[in-house]
Design a protein around this motif. Structure first.
Motif, PDB file in Angstrom:
ATOM      1  N   GLU A  29       4.317  15.851 -22.889  1.00  0.00           N
ATOM      2  CA  GLU A  29       4.953  14.583 -23.208  1.00  0.00           C
ATOM      3  C   GLU A  29       5.987  14.246 -22.148  1.00  0.00           C
ATOM      4  O   GLU A  29       6.921  15.008 -21.902  1.00  0.00           O
ATOM      5  CB  GLU A  29       5.635  14.659 -24.581  1.00  0.00           C
ATOM      6  N   ARG A  30       5.837  13.106 -21.504  1.00  0.00           N
ATOM      7  CA  ARG A  30       6.737  12.734 -20.425  1.00  0.00           C
ATOM      8  C   ARG A  30       7.184  11.300 -20.593  1.00  0.00           C
ATOM      9  O   ARG A  30       6.510  10.495 -21.215  1.00  0.00           O
ATOM     10  CB  ARG A  30       6.071  12.939 -19.061  1.00  0.00           C
ATOM     11  N   GLN A  31       8.310  11.017 -19.992  1.00  0.00           N
ATOM     12  CA  GLN A  31       8.911   9.694 -20.082  1.00  0.00           C
ATOM     13  C   GLN A  31       8.794   9.037 -18.705  1.00  0.00           C
ATOM     14  O   GLN A  31       9.135   9.637 -17.686  1.00  0.00           O
ATOM     15  CB  GLN A  31      10.376   9.825 -20.486  1.00  0.00           C
ATOM     16  N   LEU A  32       8.301   7.803 -18.674  1.00  0.00           N
ATOM     17  CA  LEU A  32       8.147   7.075 -17.420  1.00  0.00           C
ATOM     18  C   LEU A  32       9.002   5.816 -17.455  1.00  0.00           C
ATOM     19  O   LEU A  32       8.945   5.037 -18.400  1.00  0.00           O
ATOM     20  CB  LEU A  32       6.679   6.691 -17.200  1.00  0.00           C
ATOM     21  N   ILE A  33       9.828   5.637 -16.421  1.00  0.00           N
ATOM     22  CA  ILE A  33      10.654   4.439 -16.270  1.00  0.00           C
ATOM     23  C   ILE A  33      10.176   3.709 -15.029  1.00  0.00           C
ATOM     24  O   ILE A  33      10.104   4.298 -13.947  1.00  0.00           O
ATOM     25  CB  ILE A  33      12.148   4.803 -16.124  1.00  0.00           C
ATOM     26  N   VAL A  34       9.814   2.439 -15.171  1.00  0.00           N
ATOM     27  CA  VAL A  34       9.381   1.618 -14.033  1.00  0.00           C
ATOM     28  C   VAL A  34      10.221   0.347 -14.023  1.00  0.00           C
ATOM     29  O   VAL A  34      10.332  -0.339 -15.033  1.00  0.00           O
ATOM     30  CB  VAL A  34       7.884   1.241 -14.129  1.00  0.00           C
ATOM     31  N   ARG A  35      10.806   0.036 -12.884  1.00  0.00           N
ATOM     32  CA  ARG A  35      11.594  -1.182 -12.731  1.00  0.00           C
ATOM     33  C   ARG A  35      11.210  -1.892 -11.426  1.00  0.00           C
ATOM     34  O   ARG A  35      10.871  -1.246 -10.442  1.00  0.00           O
ATOM     35  CB  ARG A  35      13.102  -0.856 -12.700  1.00  0.00           C
ATOM     36  N   GLY A  36      11.293  -3.231 -11.454  1.00  0.00           N
ATOM     37  CA  GLY A  36      11.106  -4.003 -10.233  1.00  0.00           C
ATOM     38  C   GLY A  36       9.681  -4.395  -9.916  1.00  0.00           C
ATOM     39  O   GLY A  36       9.366  -4.709  -8.761  1.00  0.00           O
ATOM     40  N   GLN A  37       8.797  -4.401 -10.938  1.00  0.00           N
ATOM     41  CA  GLN A  37       7.424  -4.808 -10.651  1.00  0.00           C
ATOM     42  C   GLN A  37       7.364  -6.206 -10.041  1.00  0.00           C
ATOM     43  O   GLN A  37       6.482  -6.503  -9.232  1.00  0.00           O
ATOM     44  CB  GLN A  37       6.562  -4.779 -11.922  1.00  0.00           C
ATOM     45  N   ALA A  38       8.305  -7.076 -10.431  1.00  0.00           N
ATOM     46  CA  ALA A  38       8.283  -8.455  -9.924  1.00  0.00           C
ATOM     47  C   ALA A  38       8.421  -8.495  -8.400  1.00  0.00           C
ATOM     48  O   ALA A  38       7.934  -9.430  -7.749  1.00  0.00           O
ATOM     49  CB  ALA A  38       9.403  -9.267 -10.571  1.00  0.00           C
ATOM     50  N   ASN A  39       9.059  -7.483  -7.808  1.00  0.00           N
ATOM     51  CA  ASN A  39       9.172  -7.446  -6.340  1.00  0.00           C
ATOM     52  C   ASN A  39       7.808  -7.448  -5.667  1.00  0.00           C
ATOM     53  O   ASN A  39       7.660  -7.917  -4.539  1.00  0.00           O
ATOM     54  CB  ASN A  39       9.926  -6.186  -5.897  1.00  0.00           C
ATOM     55  N   LEU A  40       6.823  -6.886  -6.369  1.00  0.00           N
ATOM     56  CA  LEU A  40       5.497  -6.757  -5.781  1.00  0.00           C
ATOM     57  C   LEU A  40       4.801  -8.110  -5.624  1.00  0.00           C
ATOM     58  O   LEU A  40       3.805  -8.219  -4.916  1.00  0.00           O
ATOM     59  CB  LEU A  40       4.630  -5.825  -6.639  1.00  0.00           C
ATOM     60  N   LEU A  41       5.329  -9.125  -6.300  1.00  0.00           N
ATOM     61  CA  LEU A  41       4.744 -10.466  -6.205  1.00  0.00           C
ATOM     62  C   LEU A  41       5.284 -11.249  -5.011  1.00  0.00           C
ATOM     63  O   LEU A  41       4.798 -12.327  -4.698  1.00  0.00           O
ATOM     64  CB  LEU A  41       5.020 -11.253  -7.495  1.00  0.00           C
ATOM     65  N   GLU A  42       6.309 -10.694  -4.355  1.00  0.00           N
ATOM     66  CA  GLU A  42       6.876 -11.386  -3.205  1.00  0.00           C
ATOM     67  C   GLU A  42       6.009 -11.181  -1.966  1.00  0.00           C
ATOM     68  O   GLU A  42       5.298 -10.195  -1.838  1.00  0.00           O
ATOM     69  CB  GLU A  42       8.290 -10.856  -2.920  1.00  0.00           C
ATOM     70  N   ASP A  43       6.073 -12.143  -1.056  1.00  0.00           N
ATOM     71  CA  ASP A  43       5.442 -12.009   0.256  1.00  0.00           C
ATOM     72  C   ASP A  43       3.932 -11.842   0.175  1.00  0.00           C
ATOM     73  O   ASP A  43       3.327 -11.118   0.968  1.00  0.00           O
ATOM     74  CB  ASP A  43       6.057 -10.814   1.005  1.00  0.00           C
ATOM     75  N   LEU A  44       3.309 -12.486  -0.827  1.00  0.00           N
ATOM     76  CA  LEU A  44       1.849 -12.467  -0.893  1.00  0.00           C
ATOM     77  C   LEU A  44       1.297 -13.428   0.160  1.00  0.00           C
ATOM     78  O   LEU A  44       1.721 -14.569   0.281  1.00  0.00           O
ATOM     79  CB  LEU A  44       1.372 -12.890  -2.286  1.00  0.00           C
ATOM     80  N   ARG A  45       0.324 -12.963   0.919  1.00  0.00           N
ATOM     81  CA  ARG A  45      -0.146 -13.746   2.063  1.00  0.00           C
ATOM     82  C   ARG A  45      -1.549 -14.313   1.886  1.00  0.00           C
ATOM     83  O   ARG A  45      -1.963 -15.167   2.640  1.00  0.00           O
ATOM     84  CB  ARG A  45      -0.103 -12.880   3.334  1.00  0.00           C
ATOM     85  N   ALA A  46      -2.284 -13.829   0.935  1.00  0.00           N
ATOM     86  CA  ALA A  46      -3.667 -14.299   0.782  1.00  0.00           C
ATOM     87  C   ALA A  46      -4.138 -13.996  -0.625  1.00  0.00           C
ATOM     88  O   ALA A  46      -3.502 -13.269  -1.371  1.00  0.00           O
ATOM     89  CB  ALA A  46      -4.578 -13.601   1.810  1.00  0.00           C
TER      90      ALA A  46
END
Length: 367
Positions: A250-267
């Motif tokens: 059993e493990r705990q996962l914390i993820v933050r900043g997914q919205a950053n991945l939407l920046e600078d999309l080129r195609a």
């Protein structure tokens, strides 16, 4: 810091020879192609390379070298351009052999450590881990990730609280002040004082230890527990520990900043890649499996694209480093997930430093 201990991408014997035989001119041209890609995401052509190289070469000479690099599997020509981009093999070679890491400045080190310690003092150690993921996300413009397990928290107190004749709460208070409640079914016929007796038994052994450590100690000293407790109270202790600890993985996962991945999309294909990465992040088990691999070695690990099945479709990378508790046991991982053109030179030392801060906090009892 160097990256020579990173897991290499498997290469054919021909590729391995080609990489070893690169001369200085070929390495410099290759470096410029990779660094241009990391900075812009765009392919670079021979004419532009000839202008920016520190040596005098004609575009024709550059094209000849690029052909050799392509034959070695280090670069390729996207169908939309006459320029070249690094392959995943090329990125791995760059990371392992050519990457020059930057330093984390004193001011930045102080800011990171202060923000994490402030989060822990105001709230809980979990808040400090969340702060770590937020900080790494902001630094990388990718997604910051932290993985740990509830079993790693040092405990201060355990209490069994009866809710009704057949159920009780297991109340777990950690050293950082966080509180967790777990429901527990009670054995039929449990004596009135058994809950307090079970609480006392555990509290005599648990302070400053993790649940996993306490469970291992009690299992090793089962005969002593049988002498100290009656059969029903013994069952209560075992059931309470099992319910509190949960499955061993059993493990705990914390993820933050997914919205950053939407920046600078080129195609359009960039958008599809990010959609696939979001899908990967939602499948927490696969992310955790990858982070568990990062627990297996010393220092920073880098996973690029299809080196791991998680990123085989989205073409993403992960930079991750383990952190340790006061007993120098690895108890979690911090890292960054983002596109393969992450700023490795800046992010690798940042991830390494953040993992060290978390380790120091755990060693000093902040976790």
């Amino acid at each position: 810091m160097n990256t020579r201990d990173l897991p290499p991408l498997p290469a054919s014997a021909g590729q391995a020879r080609s990489l070893a035989e690169l001369n200085d001119r070929s390495r410099e041209i290759f470096r410029q192609i990779v660094e241009s890609y990391l900075a812009t995401g765009e392919p670079v052509g021979s004419r532009n390379l000839a202008r920016i190289l520190p040596m005098a070469l004609s575009p024709a000479s550059v094209r000849n070298v690029m052909a050799d690099l392509e034959h070695a599997g280090l670069i390729y020509a996207p169908h939309t351009s006459a320029g070249r981009l690094p392959t995943e093999t090329g990125l791995r070679f760059f990371v392992d052999a050519l990457l020059e890491l930057g330093d984390v400045g004193q001011e930045e080190q102080g800011r990171i450590e202060a923000q994490m310690r402030a989060a822990a003092s105001r709230h809980t150690f979990e808040s400090a881990l969340t702060e770590a993921s937020v900080l790494l996300s902001g630094i990388s413009r990718g997604a910051g990730v932290v993985m740990t397990t509830k079993q790693n928290a040092n405990l201060r107190h355990v209490e069994f609280v009866r809710l009704d004749p057949g159920r009780a709460l297991v109340v777990l208070v950690s050293d950082d002040g966080s509180v967790e409640n777990r429901l527990l079914d009670l054995p039929p016929g449990l004596p009135a004082g058994a809950l307090q007796e079970a609480s006392n038994f555990l509290n005599a052994r648990i302070r400053g230890r993790t649940l996993g450590e306490v469970r291992a100690e009690i299992e090793a000293g089962r005969e002593a527990m049988k002498r100290e407790l009656d059969a029903l109270t013994e069952r209560l202790v075992e059931a309470g520990l099992a319910r509190a600890v949960g499955p061993s993985d059993e493990r705990q996962l914390i993820v933050r900043g997914q919205a950053n991945l939407l920046e600078d999309l080129r195609a359009a294909d960039d958008l599809e890649r990010i959609r696939l990465l979001f899908s990967d992040l939602e499948s927490q088990k696969d992310v955790i499996d990858l982070l568990v691999r990062a627990e297996g070695g010393e220092g920073v690990r880098i996973f690029i694209g299809s080196e791991n099945k998680l990123f085989s479709l989205s073409g993403s990378s992960m930079i991750a480093a383990p952190f340790r508790d006061g007993r120098q046991k690895i108890v979690g991982v911090v890292g960054v997930i983002g596109p393969t053109r992450l700023n490795y030179a800046r992010i690798v030392p940042m991830v390494d430093f953040t993992a060290r801060v978390v380790s120091r906090m755990l060693e000093s009892g902040r976790g």
